[in-house]
Design a protein around this motif. Structure first.
Motif, PDB file in Angstrom:
ATOM      1  N   TYR A 253       0.811  -1.223   0.000  1.00  0.00           N
ATOM      2  CA  TYR A 253       0.000   0.000   0.000  1.00  0.00           C
ATOM      3  C   TYR A 253       0.844   1.273   0.000  1.00  0.00           C
ATOM      4  O   TYR A 253       0.303   2.368   0.019  1.00  0.00           O
ATOM      5  N   GLN A 254       2.152   1.128  -0.001  1.00  0.00           N
ATOM      6  CA  GLN A 254       3.016   2.302  -0.042  1.00  0.00           C
ATOM      7  C   GLN A 254       2.882   3.010  -1.388  1.00  0.00           C
ATOM      8  O   GLN A 254       2.656   2.365  -2.413  1.00  0.00           O
ATOM      9  N   PRO A 255       3.026   4.339  -1.400  1.00  0.00           N
ATOM     10  CA  PRO A 255       2.916   5.095  -2.657  1.00  0.00           C
ATOM     11  C   PRO A 255       3.974   4.652  -3.677  1.00  0.00           C
ATOM     12  O   PRO A 255       5.104   4.336  -3.311  1.00  0.00           O
ATOM     13  N   ALA A 256       3.576   4.629  -4.912  1.00  0.00           N
ATOM     14  CA  ALA A 256       4.483   4.322  -6.028  1.00  0.00           C
ATOM     15  C   ALA A 256       5.158   2.961  -5.898  1.00  0.00           C
ATOM     16  O   ALA A 256       6.273   2.761  -6.395  1.00  0.00           O
ATOM     17  N   VAL A 257       4.510   1.998  -5.213  1.00  0.00           N
ATOM     18  CA  VAL A 257       5.089   0.673  -5.081  1.00  0.00           C
ATOM     19  C   VAL A 257       5.052  -0.051  -6.430  1.00  0.00           C
ATOM     20  O   VAL A 257       4.116   0.108  -7.217  1.00  0.00           O
ATOM     21  N   ASP A 258       6.080  -0.824  -6.710  1.00  0.00           N
ATOM     22  CA  ASP A 258       6.127  -1.659  -7.912  1.00  0.00           C
ATOM     23  C   ASP A 258       5.371  -2.942  -7.586  1.00  0.00           C
ATOM     24  O   ASP A 258       5.879  -3.818  -6.881  1.00  0.00           O
ATOM     25  N   ASP A 259       4.131  -3.052  -8.073  1.00  0.00           N
ATOM     26  CA  ASP A 259       3.274  -4.171  -7.709  1.00  0.00           C
ATOM     27  C   ASP A 259       3.894  -5.520  -8.064  1.00  0.00           C
ATOM     28  O   ASP A 259       3.780  -6.487  -7.294  1.00  0.00           O
ATOM     29  N   ARG A 260       4.521  -5.590  -9.204  1.00  0.00           N
ATOM     30  CA  ARG A 260       5.097  -6.860  -9.642  1.00  0.00           C
ATOM     31  C   ARG A 260       6.232  -7.296  -8.718  1.00  0.00           C
ATOM     32  O   ARG A 260       6.288  -8.452  -8.290  1.00  0.00           O
ATOM     33  N   ARG A 261       7.122  -6.367  -8.400  1.00  0.00           N
ATOM     34  CA  ARG A 261       8.235  -6.682  -7.511  1.00  0.00           C
ATOM     35  C   ARG A 261       7.741  -7.005  -6.105  1.00  0.00           C
ATOM     36  O   ARG A 261       8.221  -7.949  -5.464  1.00  0.00           O
ATOM     37  N   TRP A 262       6.772  -6.226  -5.639  1.00  0.00           N
ATOM     38  CA  TRP A 262       6.202  -6.456  -4.310  1.00  0.00           C
ATOM     39  C   TRP A 262       5.571  -7.843  -4.222  1.00  0.00           C
ATOM     40  O   TRP A 262       5.792  -8.585  -3.260  1.00  0.00           O
ATOM     41  N   ALA A 263       4.773  -8.196  -5.230  1.00  0.00           N
ATOM     42  CA  ALA A 263       4.081  -9.488  -5.217  1.00  0.00           C
ATOM     43  C   ALA A 263       5.068 -10.649  -5.259  1.00  0.00           C
ATOM     44  O   ALA A 263       4.854 -11.682  -4.607  1.00  0.00           O
ATOM     45  N   ARG A 264       6.138 -10.486  -5.997  1.00  0.00           N
ATOM     46  CA  ARG A 264       7.147 -11.543  -6.061  1.00  0.00           C
ATOM     47  C   ARG A 264       7.791 -11.748  -4.678  1.00  0.00           C
ATOM     48  O   ARG A 264       8.039 -12.887  -4.266  1.00  0.00           O
ATOM     49  N   GLN A 265       8.035 -10.668  -3.961  1.00  0.00           N
ATOM     50  CA  GLN A 265       8.607 -10.768  -2.624  1.00  0.00           C
ATOM     51  C   GLN A 265       7.639 -11.464  -1.661  1.00  0.00           C
ATOM     52  O   GLN A 265       8.046 -12.310  -0.853  1.00  0.00           O
ATOM     53  N   VAL A 266       6.352 -11.105  -1.765  1.00  0.00           N
ATOM     54  CA  VAL A 266       5.335 -11.738  -0.923  1.00  0.00           C
ATOM     55  C   VAL A 266       5.258 -13.235  -1.227  1.00  0.00           C
ATOM     56  O   VAL A 266       5.162 -14.070  -0.310  1.00  0.00           O
ATOM     57  N   PHE A 267       5.315 -13.581  -2.492  1.00  0.00           N
ATOM     58  CA  PHE A 267       5.279 -14.981  -2.913  1.00  0.00           C
ATOM     59  C   PHE A 267       6.486 -15.746  -2.372  1.00  0.00           C
ATOM     60  O   PHE A 267       6.354 -16.831  -1.797  1.00  0.00           O
ATOM     61  N   LEU A 268       7.674 -15.191  -2.550  1.00  0.00           N
ATOM     62  CA  LEU A 268       8.898 -15.879  -2.114  1.00  0.00           C
ATOM     63  C   LEU A 268       8.905 -16.097  -0.609  1.00  0.00           C
ATOM     64  O   LEU A 268       9.285 -17.169  -0.119  1.00  0.00           O
ATOM     65  N   PHE A 269       8.443 -15.074   0.147  1.00  0.00           N
ATOM     66  CA  PHE A 269       8.442 -15.247   1.597  1.00  0.00           C
ATOM     67  C   PHE A 269       7.360 -16.230   2.037  1.00  0.00           C
ATOM     68  O   PHE A 269       7.493 -16.851   3.102  1.00  0.00           O
ATOM     69  N   SER A 270       6.317 -16.382   1.242  1.00  0.00           N
ATOM     70  CA  SER A 270       5.296 -17.366   1.594  1.00  0.00           C
ATOM     71  C   SER A 270       5.899 -18.771   1.629  1.00  0.00           C
ATOM     72  O   SER A 270       5.538 -19.590   2.483  1.00  0.00           O
ATOM     73  N   THR A 271       6.819 -19.065   0.726  1.00  0.00           N
ATOM     74  CA  THR A 271       7.461 -20.381   0.711  1.00  0.00           C
ATOM     75  C   THR A 271       8.381 -20.556   1.916  1.00  0.00           C
ATOM     76  O   THR A 271       8.483 -21.653   2.473  1.00  0.00           O
ATOM     77  N   VAL A 272       9.034 -19.469   2.322  1.00  0.00           N
ATOM     78  CA  VAL A 272       9.870 -19.506   3.523  1.00  0.00           C
ATOM     79  C   VAL A 272       9.002 -19.784   4.752  1.00  0.00           C
ATOM     80  O   VAL A 272       9.341 -20.615   5.609  1.00  0.00           O
ATOM     81  N   THR A 273       7.868 -19.107   4.829  1.00  0.00           N
ATOM     82  CA  THR A 273       6.956 -19.242   5.965  1.00  0.00           C
ATOM     83  C   THR A 273       6.474 -20.672   6.136  1.00  0.00           C
ATOM     84  O   THR A 273       6.577 -21.263   7.221  1.00  0.00           O
ATOM     85  N   ILE A 274       5.940 -21.248   5.064  1.00  0.00           N
ATOM     86  CA  ILE A 274       5.348 -22.586   5.191  1.00  0.00           C
ATOM     87  C   ILE A 274       6.416 -23.650   5.387  1.00  0.00           C
ATOM     88  O   ILE A 274       6.194 -24.652   6.078  1.00  0.00           O
ATOM     89  N   SER A 275       7.599 -23.452   4.815  1.00  0.00           N
ATOM     90  CA  SER A 275       8.692 -24.409   5.019  1.00  0.00           C
ATOM     91  C   SER A 275       9.167 -24.373   6.468  1.00  0.00           C
ATOM     92  O   SER A 275       9.403 -25.421   7.084  1.00  0.00           O
ATOM     93  N   ALA A 276       9.299 -23.157   7.018  1.00  0.00           N
ATOM     94  CA  ALA A 276       9.737 -23.007   8.408  1.00  0.00           C
ATOM     95  C   ALA A 276       8.736 -23.644   9.364  1.00  0.00           C
ATOM     96  O   ALA A 276       9.129 -24.330  10.331  1.00  0.00           O
ATOM     97  N   LEU A 277       7.453 -23.447   9.104  1.00  0.00           N
ATOM     98  CA  LEU A 277       6.439 -24.030   9.984  1.00  0.00           C
ATOM     99  C   LEU A 277       6.406 -25.551   9.868  1.00  0.00           C
ATOM    100  O   LEU A 277       6.189 -26.248  10.860  1.00  0.00           O
TER     101      LEU A 277
END
Length: 295
Positions: A253-277
């Motif tokens: 939700y930050q101004p002028a955020v690069d949606d594509r780059r942001w979404a890729r980061q969210v996706f990558l960390f999702s794999t870290v999250t579920i693997s860690a759990l």
């Protein structure tokens, strides 16, 4: 090489990711008992073969879609490196081998879980919902949540409150994970005319739902501790990863955020999250005082 084509058509990345979750569910249910290495190996092999089979059949079904998406245009069925007939036969053999392994060396409940996930992924999601409804992701999340539940049922021989919590956790995790993919691959999904949420209702709505699903996922992860299935080490990792994932999602939700780059980061960390759990479930699982509801 010809053999590499048979490997590629099974989407090994997906199969490997599901294997980690399977081990997590199996080891969580094994707390308080001597680890049955043979049963764990049979469960891992059987479920991996079933998942690989579903992916191979999915490649056969989706070959027209794959030809219109940049990230999938080099898949072996699109390039013609492998025939649809060969891929389908390969998937069929893998599926039969996987279900036979589960039926012979695990138990009926684990086999039924695998069959349910297979039917949802191949029959409901791939053949119908993916192409026709924005709710395809919701339906697909059910199949994605099956491996840890099947692993749990293989080890415990029952579907109880712990299995239900795992099903809820992994279903909820699938949603922001999948929506993030759909955002950073927006043009691909748009070109293939797949009605995912960001394409149908816009990226802003997808961002909102990502945040809401992460909040729901965070609450679900705590239920393993509340139910007595996991300890405080697991809780610490669950809280830390969920909060960081939420922080990353809110950054969209930050101004002028690069949606594509942001979404890729969210996706990558999702794999870290579920693997860690998954790892922490295996390490810090506990035997609950009461198993709660049991099937």
């Amino acid at each position: 090489m010809k053999l590499s084509r048979y490997f590629q058509v099974t989407k090994p990345g997906i199969t490997g990711g599901n294997l980690i979750a399977t081990f997590g569910g199996f080891l969580l249910a094994s707390q308080g008992h001597a680890l049955d290495w043979g049963l764990m190996l049979a469960t891992a092999i059987g479920l991996s073969l079933v998942v690989a089979s579903g992916c191979a059949i999915n490649n056969c079904i989706d070959r027209d879609i794959d030809s219109r998406m940049a990230r999938t245009q080099k898949r072996v069925l699109v390039t013609g490196a492998m025939s649809v007939r060969a891929a389908f036969a390969h998937g069929l053999v893998l599926g039969l081998a996987g279900f036979a392994t589960l039926a012979i060396w695990t138990n009926a409940l684990a086999t039924a879980c695998a069959a349910f996930g297979y039917f949802i992924y191949v029959g409901v999601y791939s053949l119908w919902m993916k192409r026709r409804s924005v709710y395809g992701t919701v339906v697909g999340s059910l199949s994605g949540a099956v491996p840890p539940v099947a692993g749990y049922c293989a080890a415990s021989g029952r579907f109880d409150t712990g299995a239900l919590i795992l099903l809820l956790m992994f279903c909820l995790w699938q949603m922001p994970h999948s929506y993030a993919i759909a955002i950073f691959r927006f043009k691909d999904y748009e070109a293939a005319q797949i009605p995912v949420l960001p394409v149908v209702r816009g990226i802003s709505e997808a961002k909102r739902q990502i945040v809401l699903y992460i909040l729901a996922f965070a609450a679900a992860t705590v239920l393993l501790v509340v139910g007595g299935y996991a300890g405080y080490g697991y809780l610490a990792v669950a809280v830390a990863t969920s909060l960081w994932w939420l922080k990353m999602a809110l950054a969209g939700y930050q101004p002028a955020v690069d949606d594509r780059r942001w979404a890729r980061q969210v996706f990558l960390f999702s794999t870290v999250t579920i693997s860690a759990l998954s790892v922490m479930m295996a390490i810090d699982g506990q035997v609950p005082a009461h198993v709660g509801w049991v099937l």
